[in-house]
Motif scaffolding. Structure first.
Motif, short mmCIF file in Angstrom:
data_model
loop_
_atom_site.label_atom_id
_atom_site.label_comp_id
_atom_site.label_asym_id
_atom_site.label_seq_id
_atom_site.Cartn_x
_atom_site.Cartn_y
_atom_site.Cartn_z
N UNK A 37 34.11 52.88 37.89
CA UNK A 37 33.49 51.56 37.88
C UNK A 37 34.03 50.81 36.66
N UNK A 38 34.76 49.70 36.89
CA UNK A 38 35.40 48.97 35.81
C UNK A 38 35.03 47.50 35.85
N UNK A 39 34.59 46.95 34.72
CA UNK A 39 34.35 45.51 34.59
C UNK A 39 35.54 44.92 33.84
N UNK A 40 36.14 43.89 34.43
CA UNK A 40 37.34 43.29 33.85
C UNK A 40 37.02 41.96 33.17
N UNK A 41 37.48 41.83 31.94
CA UNK A 41 37.30 40.57 31.23
C UNK A 41 38.26 39.50 31.72
N UNK A 42 39.41 39.94 32.23
CA UNK A 42 40.39 38.98 32.76
C UNK A 42 41.16 39.65 33.89
N UNK A 43 41.92 38.83 34.63
CA UNK A 43 42.66 39.35 35.78
C UNK A 43 43.83 40.22 35.35
N UNK A 44 44.27 40.05 34.13
CA UNK A 44 45.38 40.87 33.66
C UNK A 44 45.04 42.34 33.69
N UNK A 45 43.82 42.67 33.30
CA UNK A 45 43.43 44.08 33.30
C UNK A 45 43.28 44.63 34.73
N UNK A 46 42.92 43.75 35.69
CA UNK A 46 42.84 44.20 37.09
C UNK A 46 44.22 44.65 37.57
N UNK A 47 45.25 43.90 37.15
CA UNK A 47 46.62 44.23 37.61
C UNK A 47 47.16 45.49 36.94
N UNK A 48 46.43 46.01 35.96
CA UNK A 48 46.79 47.32 35.42
C UNK A 48 46.40 48.43 36.39
N UNK A 96 45.81 47.56 40.02
CA UNK A 96 46.32 47.20 41.35
C UNK A 96 47.56 46.32 41.20
N UNK A 97 48.64 46.75 41.81
CA UNK A 97 49.90 46.03 41.70
C UNK A 97 49.80 44.64 42.36
N UNK A 98 50.59 43.64 41.89
CA UNK A 98 50.56 42.29 42.47
C UNK A 98 50.81 42.27 43.98
N UNK A 99 51.60 43.21 44.48
CA UNK A 99 51.89 43.24 45.93
C UNK A 99 50.66 43.56 46.76
N UNK A 100 49.61 44.05 46.10
CA UNK A 100 48.38 44.43 46.80
C UNK A 100 47.30 43.36 46.68
N UNK A 101 47.53 42.35 45.83
CA UNK A 101 46.49 41.39 45.50
C UNK A 101 46.76 40.01 46.11
N UNK A 102 45.69 39.25 46.39
CA UNK A 102 45.87 37.89 46.91
C UNK A 102 46.34 36.95 45.81
N UNK A 103 46.84 35.80 46.22
CA UNK A 103 47.37 34.84 45.25
C UNK A 103 46.30 34.36 44.28
N UNK A 104 45.03 34.39 44.69
CA UNK A 104 43.92 33.99 43.82
C UNK A 104 43.90 34.81 42.53
N UNK A 105 44.38 36.04 42.60
CA UNK A 105 44.34 36.94 41.45
C UNK A 105 45.74 37.19 40.88
N UNK A 106 46.65 36.25 41.14
CA UNK A 106 48.00 36.40 40.62
C UNK A 106 48.86 37.36 41.41
N UNK A 107 48.43 37.70 42.63
CA UNK A 107 49.19 38.61 43.47
C UNK A 107 50.18 37.87 44.37
N UNK A 108 50.91 38.62 45.16
CA UNK A 108 51.93 38.04 46.04
C UNK A 108 51.45 37.87 47.48
N UNK A 109 50.22 38.32 47.78
CA UNK A 109 49.69 38.15 49.12
C UNK A 109 49.15 36.74 49.31
#
Length: 310
Positions: free
Chosen positions: A228-239, A241-254
């Motif tokens: 269970x992880x609380x993220x202060x910013x989206x940068x830590x989320x990408x640590x 989950x890779x950008x290829x897995x994330x929607x554009x809302x979170x800086x991903x490529x989907x």
């Protein structure tokens, strides 16, 4: 038996992905087919069980149960019981009612992680800034609608990653996390599904939401606390989950969450007849010498203590 439409087509899962996941979860085709047949025979022998269930779901119950026949039996019985115990989650599931989908995002993303997990994002759609229109029961109903549809997919997965976006969560919305509806949804998760939750991420978390999460967290099993992880910013989320897995809302490529929610709304509507048929897929009458597994949870404390993560 009515089959689902365009559910599996949504997911970007290759044959190589399927082979990789099978190796990771030690899936053997012959053994799985044998277990499916044993499970089918057992279900048919239970007079209180429905006979018009979607057999495509059985395979994923077995996978989620780590191919334990007894665990899969217990979870399937819990699933059939949940339809009776919590009709507000499972009855009158009308895909044409898009109001909830306009307020709440429940988005299953198309790609699997390298470890073979599906990713689901849950959050508000910013159309209800003060939370006046938010309905926890309707949001839970929508979540299980998408989850049930995904259980009909033939490809294997190794687990579930949940991402909760609290960006637009008002105090009114957050307060509903402490209602019986939310606690009962945990009871459903505990008894009615063979789900392997591998990670839980909370992003864009305001201080009021963080305090609520902190109040809930001690009630969770140790394994889930560790995931269970609380993220202060989206940068830590990408640590995680890779950008290829994330929607554009979170800086991903989907694509954007909005576009995926629109696609899922279309898929729900295309499967309106499937949901209508599922209305009767539940326990019939009172099982001999059986106790409703939700009896102790209804209207009580909604304890998190017994949540089974693996």
């Amino acid at each position: 038996m009515i089959r689902t439409r365009h559910v599996e087509d949504f997911f970007d899962v290759s044959e190589r992905d399927v082979d990789d996941v099978k190796r990771m979860i030690c899936e053997d085709d012959a053994k799985l087919q044998h277990l499916e047949e044993l499970l089918r025979v057992w279900i048919e022998s239970q007079p209180h069980f429905p006979k018009n269930y979607d057999r495509g779901m059985m395979r994923n119950f077995l996978r989620g149960a780590k191919f334990s026949l007894e665990t899969a039996k217990r979870k399937l019985e819990g699933y059939f019981w949940a339809k009776v115990a919590y009709p507000n989650f499972y009855q009158r599931r009308v895909p044409g009612d898009v109001k909830t989908a306009q307020i709440v995002n429940v988005v299953r993303l198309p790609r699997l992680t390298e470890a073979g997990e599906k990713i689901c994002v849950v959050g508000l759609a910013c159309n209800d800034p003060d939370g006046a229109e938010f309905d926890m029961v309707a949001a839970i109903r929508l979540f299980w609608m998408l989850f049930d549809l995904s259980l009909t997919c033939a490809f294997p997965t190794s687990g579930e990653i949940l991402v909760f976006d609290a960006a637009s969560a008002s105090a009114r919305v957050i307060a509903q996390l402490l209602t019986p509806a939310f606690k009962n949804s945990i009871s459903v998760l505990r008894h009615a599904y063979a789900i392997r939750i591998t990670e839980v991420h909370v992003i864009n978390c305001p201080s009021v939401a963080e305090k609520t999460v902190a109040a809930i967290r001690p009630l969770l099993p140790e394994k889930l606390k560790q995931r269970f992880t609380i993220h202060k910013d989206l940068g830590s989320l990408k640590e995680h989950l890779r950008p290829e897995l994330l929607p554009s809302d979170y800086g991903g490529t989907l694509d954007s969450l909005k576009s995926y929610m629109e696609r899922w709304t279309d898929i729900l509507q295309e499967n309106a007849d499937w949901f209508e048929e599922q209305e009767s897929v539940k326990i019939v009458g009172k099982p001999p010498n059986k106790v409703n597994c939700f009896t102790s949870d209804i209207g009580v404390d909604g304890s998190f203590r017994q949540l089974n993560i693996d």
